[in-house]
Write an enzyme that holds these catalytic residues in place. Sequence first.
Site, PDB file in Angstrom:
ATOM      1  N   VAL A  16       0.811  -1.225   0.000  1.00 16.42           N
ATOM      2  CA  VAL A  16       0.000   0.000   0.000  1.00 16.42           C
ATOM      3  C   VAL A  16       0.840   1.268   0.000  1.00 16.42           C
ATOM      4  O   VAL A  16       0.293   2.370  -0.120  1.00 16.42           O
ATOM      5  CB  VAL A  16      -0.992   0.025   1.192  1.00 16.42           C
ATOM      6  CG1 VAL A  16      -1.991  -1.113   1.089  1.00 16.42           C
ATOM      7  CG2 VAL A  16      -0.257   0.010   2.527  1.00 16.42           C
ATOM      8  N   TYR A  67       3.125   5.901  15.698  1.00 11.18           N
ATOM      9  CA  TYR A  67       1.874   5.172  15.444  1.00 11.18           C
ATOM     10  C   TYR A  67       0.676   6.051  15.796  1.00 11.18           C
ATOM     11  O   TYR A  67      -0.294   6.130  15.026  1.00 11.18           O
ATOM     12  CB  TYR A  67       1.846   3.888  16.264  1.00 11.18           C
ATOM     13  CG  TYR A  67       0.566   3.090  16.109  1.00 11.18           C
ATOM     14  CD1 TYR A  67       0.340   2.314  14.978  1.00 11.18           C
ATOM     15  CD2 TYR A  67      -0.430   3.120  17.091  1.00 11.18           C
ATOM     16  CE1 TYR A  67      -0.841   1.582  14.822  1.00 11.18           C
ATOM     17  CE2 TYR A  67      -1.602   2.392  16.950  1.00 11.18           C
ATOM     18  CZ  TYR A  67      -1.804   1.619  15.816  1.00 11.18           C
ATOM     19  OH  TYR A  67      -2.960   0.910  15.667  1.00 11.18           O
ATOM     20  N   ALA A  99       0.498   9.278  15.826  1.00 13.64           N
ATOM     21  CA  ALA A  99       0.366  10.341  14.826  1.00 13.64           C
ATOM     22  C   ALA A  99      -0.251   9.824  13.537  1.00 13.64           C
ATOM     23  O   ALA A  99      -1.097  10.489  12.927  1.00 13.64           O
ATOM     24  CB  ALA A  99       1.737  10.958  14.545  1.00 13.64           C
ATOM     25  N   LYS A 112      -2.308   7.272  13.078  1.00  8.68           N
ATOM     26  CA  LYS A 112      -3.736   6.962  13.218  1.00  8.68           C
ATOM     27  C   LYS A 112      -4.566   8.221  13.460  1.00  8.68           C
ATOM     28  O   LYS A 112      -5.704   8.323  12.991  1.00  8.68           O
ATOM     29  CB  LYS A 112      -3.938   5.952  14.345  1.00  8.68           C
ATOM     30  CG  LYS A 112      -3.362   4.575  14.039  1.00  8.68           C
ATOM     31  CD  LYS A 112      -3.969   3.960  12.780  1.00  8.68           C
ATOM     32  CE  LYS A 112      -3.529   2.530  12.557  1.00  8.68           C
ATOM     33  NZ  LYS A 112      -4.151   1.902  11.384  1.00  8.68           N
TER      34      LYS A 112
END
Length: 248
Positions: free
Chosen positions: A68, A160, A162, A164
């Site tokens: 991705v 992590y 930041a 989300k």
Amino acid sequence: MTFKSGKIDLTNQTAIVTGASGGIGRATAIALAREGANVVASDLTSVDETVLLIKENAGNAIGVKCDVTKKEDIQNMVRLAVETFGDISILVTAAGVCERTGSDDISELEWNFVQNVNLKGTFLCCQAVYPKMKENGYGKIVTVGSIAGKVGGVISGPHYVASKGGVHAMVKWFAQDGAPHNVYINAVAPGPVRTNMTEDWPYRDEMSPLKRLGEPEDIAESVLFLSSQASNWITGITLDVNGGMLMS
């Protein structure tokens, strides 16, 4: 055209699910297929088992390898979905990574890796399907955020958190822009969930009022709701699915 909410029926709809090799992504792919969706299951690692589980239950699915963080991989995934099943109605971005490193020890490489997968990857997937959904006058996008993006982290690191938090904010932009075209975008914010990624983490059942950790199916059924016509008056929200750890 007015879209009133109704019962869940995903017959003839096509859903892309990233991060579908296991955990929340796999459970979500299975739930969507159960309700009639044609599922394109994608991940960096093999999704063969996910596709097999869907087909064993009379569902329809194909698998595709997709990073991705790479736009060309995502474009190939979308092209394959359209060629195989037709227009895309649903996107679920469950691909993600979680790191626990403290601020003093996070390298730029690790920071960029987490942002690229969790935030940039989510955006690139949304960007790839969004114009077609607007053109069709309908679409459902559900991103997987985290309780960490709301409360500042439970055990996870600031990079992590930041990433989300960024996902939660991005949902609001897409929701406002997509609303005139009946394109809905929401997020779910799981609390601690029992997956391979978290099996060695010090989560405890007593951390939530319901006295258990979440299971992938707990999140998947919430994603299913937001992916379906049962939620046709909901857009731009981040739904807390955390056993009561955060009540808002």
